[in-house]
Design a protein around this motif. Structure first.
Motif, PDB file in Angstrom:
ATOM      1  N   SER A  38     -23.355  40.792  -6.424  1.00  0.00           N
ATOM      2  CA  SER A  38     -22.007  41.237  -6.109  1.00  0.00           C
ATOM      3  C   SER A  38     -21.068  40.035  -6.037  1.00  0.00           C
ATOM      4  CB  SER A  38     -22.011  41.981  -4.770  1.00  0.00           C
ATOM      5  OG  SER A  38     -20.717  42.404  -4.462  1.00  0.00           O
ATOM      6  N   VAL A  39     -19.898  40.183  -6.633  1.00  0.00           N
ATOM      7  CA  VAL A  39     -18.928  39.095  -6.676  1.00  0.00           C
ATOM      8  C   VAL A  39     -17.635  39.576  -6.031  1.00  0.00           C
ATOM      9  CG1 VAL A  39     -17.574  37.598  -8.152  1.00  0.00           C
ATOM     10  CG2 VAL A  39     -19.911  38.162  -8.782  1.00  0.00           C
ATOM     11  N   SER A  40     -17.138  38.837  -5.078  1.00  0.00           N
ATOM     12  CA  SER A  40     -15.851  39.146  -4.470  1.00  0.00           C
ATOM     13  C   SER A  40     -14.831  38.134  -4.971  1.00  0.00           C
ATOM     14  CB  SER A  40     -15.943  39.089  -2.947  1.00  0.00           C
ATOM     15  OG  SER A  40     -14.685  39.333  -2.393  1.00  0.00           O
ATOM     16  N   ALA A  41     -13.704  38.650  -5.421  1.00  0.00           N
ATOM     17  CA  ALA A  41     -12.681  37.772  -5.981  1.00  0.00           C
ATOM     18  C   ALA A  41     -11.938  36.997  -4.900  1.00  0.00           C
ATOM     19  CB  ALA A  41     -11.691  38.595  -6.800  1.00  0.00           C
ATOM     20  N   ILE A  42     -11.936  37.508  -3.686  1.00  0.00           N
ATOM     21  CA  ILE A  42     -11.179  36.871  -2.611  1.00  0.00           C
ATOM     22  C   ILE A  42     -12.122  36.561  -1.452  1.00  0.00           C
ATOM     23  CG2 ILE A  42      -9.281  37.146  -0.986  1.00  0.00           C
ATOM     24  CD1 ILE A  42      -8.029  39.106  -2.907  1.00  0.00           C
ATOM     25  N   ASP A  43     -12.064  35.344  -0.972  1.00  0.00           N
ATOM     26  CA  ASP A  43     -12.868  34.926   0.164  1.00  0.00           C
ATOM     27  C   ASP A  43     -12.142  35.303   1.460  1.00  0.00           C
ATOM     28  OD1 ASP A  43     -15.056  33.640   1.334  1.00  0.00           O
ATOM     29  OD2 ASP A  43     -13.950  31.759   1.518  1.00  0.00           O
ATOM     30  N   PRO A  44     -12.860  35.741   2.495  1.00  0.00           N
ATOM     31  CA  PRO A  44     -12.189  36.108   3.750  1.00  0.00           C
ATOM     32  C   PRO A  44     -11.427  34.976   4.432  1.00  0.00           C
ATOM     33  CG  PRO A  44     -14.389  37.031   3.698  1.00  0.00           C
ATOM     34  CD  PRO A  44     -14.266  36.128   2.513  1.00  0.00           C
ATOM     35  N   THR A  45     -11.704  33.736   4.077  1.00  0.00           N
ATOM     36  CA  THR A  45     -10.938  32.644   4.680  1.00  0.00           C
ATOM     37  C   THR A  45      -9.483  32.650   4.216  1.00  0.00           C
ATOM     38  OG1 THR A  45     -11.712  31.128   2.956  1.00  0.00           O
ATOM     39  CG2 THR A  45     -12.926  31.139   5.030  1.00  0.00           C
ATOM     40  N   TRP A  46      -9.191  33.332   3.112  1.00  0.00           N
ATOM     41  CA  TRP A  46      -7.805  33.466   2.673  1.00  0.00           C
ATOM     42  C   TRP A  46      -6.991  34.261   3.685  1.00  0.00           C
ATOM     43  CZ3 TRP A  46      -5.674  30.458  -0.750  1.00  0.00           C
ATOM     44  CH2 TRP A  46      -6.470  29.863  -1.717  1.00  0.00           C
ATOM     45  N   ALA A  47      -7.645  35.162   4.421  1.00  0.00           N
ATOM     46  CA  ALA A  47      -6.942  35.914   5.466  1.00  0.00           C
ATOM     47  C   ALA A  47      -6.482  34.971   6.574  1.00  0.00           C
ATOM     48  CB  ALA A  47      -7.839  37.009   6.023  1.00  0.00           C
ATOM     49  N   LEU A  48      -7.325  33.992   6.924  1.00  0.00           N
ATOM     50  CA  LEU A  48      -6.929  33.020   7.944  1.00  0.00           C
ATOM     51  C   LEU A  48      -5.795  32.133   7.448  1.00  0.00           C
ATOM     52  CD1 LEU A  48     -10.442  31.958   9.264  1.00  0.00           C
ATOM     53  CD2 LEU A  48      -8.851  33.614  10.239  1.00  0.00           C
ATOM     54  N   LEU A  49      -5.867  31.740   6.191  1.00  0.00           N
ATOM     55  CA  LEU A  49      -4.786  30.936   5.623  1.00  0.00           C
ATOM     56  C   LEU A  49      -3.482  31.724   5.590  1.00  0.00           C
ATOM     57  CD1 LEU A  49      -4.014  28.242   4.302  1.00  0.00           C
ATOM     58  CD2 LEU A  49      -4.538  29.308   2.105  1.00  0.00           C
ATOM     59  N   ALA A  50      -3.574  33.012   5.265  1.00  0.00           N
ATOM     60  CA  ALA A  50      -2.375  33.862   5.266  1.00  0.00           C
ATOM     61  C   ALA A  50      -1.788  33.956   6.669  1.00  0.00           C
ATOM     62  CB  ALA A  50      -2.708  35.253   4.734  1.00  0.00           C
ATOM     63  N   ALA A  51      -2.645  34.075   7.687  1.00  0.00           N
ATOM     64  CA  ALA A  51      -2.166  34.141   9.067  1.00  0.00           C
ATOM     65  C   ALA A  51      -1.449  32.858   9.456  1.00  0.00           C
ATOM     66  CB  ALA A  51      -3.329  34.398  10.022  1.00  0.00           C
ATOM     67  N   ILE A  52      -2.005  31.722   9.068  1.00  0.00           N
ATOM     68  CA  ILE A  52      -1.406  30.439   9.424  1.00  0.00           C
ATOM     69  C   ILE A  52      -0.054  30.264   8.739  1.00  0.00           C
ATOM     70  CG2 ILE A  52      -1.678  27.939   9.161  1.00  0.00           C
ATOM     71  CD1 ILE A  52      -4.716  28.416   9.572  1.00  0.00           C
ATOM     72  N   VAL A  53      -0.013  30.516   7.445  1.00  0.00           N
ATOM     73  CA  VAL A  53       1.217  30.282   6.687  1.00  0.00           C
ATOM     74  C   VAL A  53       2.324  31.256   7.096  1.00  0.00           C
ATOM     75  CG1 VAL A  53       2.212  30.393   4.369  1.00  0.00           C
ATOM     76  CG2 VAL A  53       0.049  29.219   4.731  1.00  0.00           C
ATOM     77  N   VAL A  54       2.007  32.533   7.136  1.00  0.00           N
ATOM     78  CA  VAL A  54       3.026  33.544   7.444  1.00  0.00           C
ATOM     79  C   VAL A  54       3.487  33.424   8.897  1.00  0.00           C
ATOM     80  CG1 VAL A  54       3.456  36.030   7.613  1.00  0.00           C
ATOM     81  CG2 VAL A  54       2.283  35.101   5.631  1.00  0.00           C
ATOM     82  N   GLY A  55       2.547  33.229   9.824  1.00  0.00           N
ATOM     83  CA  GLY A  55       2.916  33.090  11.231  1.00  0.00           C
ATOM     84  C   GLY A  55       3.805  31.887  11.485  1.00  0.00           C
ATOM     85  N   ALA A  56       3.437  30.746  10.905  1.00  0.00           N
ATOM     86  CA  ALA A  56       4.246  29.538  11.098  1.00  0.00           C
ATOM     87  C   ALA A  56       5.612  29.672  10.433  1.00  0.00           C
ATOM     88  CB  ALA A  56       3.507  28.322  10.543  1.00  0.00           C
ATOM     89  N   PHE A  57       5.651  30.235   9.232  1.00  0.00           N
ATOM     90  CA  PHE A  57       6.919  30.343   8.517  1.00  0.00           C
ATOM     91  C   PHE A  57       7.908  31.241   9.264  1.00  0.00           C
ATOM     92  CE2 PHE A  57       9.622  32.674   5.531  1.00  0.00           C
ATOM     93  CZ  PHE A  57      10.350  31.619   5.002  1.00  0.00           C
ATOM     94  N   PHE A  58       7.467  32.428   9.665  1.00  0.00           N
ATOM     95  CA  PHE A  58       8.397  33.341  10.317  1.00  0.00           C
ATOM     96  C   PHE A  58       8.709  32.929  11.751  1.00  0.00           C
ATOM     97  CE2 PHE A  58       7.298  36.115   6.779  1.00  0.00           C
ATOM     98  CZ  PHE A  58       8.565  36.513   6.410  1.00  0.00           C
ATOM     99  N   GLY A  59       7.776  32.265  12.427  1.00  0.00           N
ATOM    100  CA  GLY A  59       8.091  31.725  13.743  1.00  0.00           C
ATOM    101  C   GLY A  59       9.158  30.647  13.657  1.00  0.00           C
ATOM    102  N   TRP A  60       9.067  29.798  12.643  1.00  0.00           N
ATOM    103  CA  TRP A  60      10.049  28.737  12.438  1.00  0.00           C
ATOM    104  C   TRP A  60      11.381  29.311  11.963  1.00  0.00           C
ATOM    105  CZ3 TRP A  60      10.043  23.632  13.512  1.00  0.00           C
ATOM    106  CH2 TRP A  60      11.027  22.850  12.949  1.00  0.00           C
ATOM    107  N   ARG A  61      11.318  30.258  11.045  1.00  0.00           N
ATOM    108  CA  ARG A  61      12.531  30.809  10.437  1.00  0.00           C
ATOM    109  C   ARG A  61      13.373  31.586  11.450  1.00  0.00           C
ATOM    110  NH1 ARG A  61      16.696  31.124   8.118  1.00  0.00           N
ATOM    111  NH2 ARG A  61      17.220  32.627   6.526  1.00  0.00           N
ATOM    112  N   ARG A  62      12.746  32.403  12.270  1.00  0.00           N
ATOM    113  CA  ARG A  62      13.499  33.215  13.223  1.00  0.00           C
ATOM    114  C   ARG A  62      13.969  32.417  14.426  1.00  0.00           C
ATOM    115  NH1 ARG A  62      16.288  36.563  10.979  1.00  0.00           N
ATOM    116  NH2 ARG A  62      15.160  37.985   9.658  1.00  0.00           N
TER     117      ARG A  62
END
Length: 126
Positions: A38-62
């Motif tokens: 079985s091959v997964s195209a997306i690794d679950p660590t991308w979810a953590l990276l998404a949390a870091i990037v999106v959380g920091a960006f919107f916390g800074w922006r707002r």
């Protein structure tokens, strides 16, 4: 205004985590395989990276109306930790509730992010 920016970062970061995890689980259900494995195209660590990037960006922006970059940095950092906490919370939600649970988590995080954004904008004043 600062609490609204924090809620925006945490909520939208958690929504990004839930969305990436839903996508990962959907791809795993399709059972894409190569050479018998079985091959997964997306690794679950991308979810953590998404949390870091999106959380920091919107916390800074707002928190832009704040004059102190130190306060904005603290809000962004706390947004990342809150979003990562929601990522940890997603594991038992998936275990017990599967797709409906992740969808509910996504909706709740998105609602928190949108309401926090409105709160932050209204607190900033004219």
């Amino acid at each position: 205004m600062g609490l609204g920016a924090l809620a925006t970062g945490v909520g939208l970061g958690g929504a990004a985590v839930a969305l990436v995890l839903i996508l990962i689980r959907l791809l795993q259900r399709m059972e894409v395989g190569r050479y018998g494995e079985s091959v997964s195209a997306i690794d679950p660590t991308w979810a953590l990276l998404a949390a870091i990037v999106v959380g920091a960006f919107f916390g800074w922006r707002r928190s832009m109306p704040l004059e102190s970059p130190w306060q904005r940095g603290v809000i962004s950092t706390l947004s990342v930790f809150g979003a990562l906490f929601l990522a940890i919370l997603a594991a038992p939600i998936w275990h017990f509730l599967q797709f409906p649970g992740l969808t509910l988590l996504f909706g709740a995080c998105l609602a928190l992010g949108v309401s926090g954004s409105r709160w932050s904008v209204s607190g900033a004043g004219p």
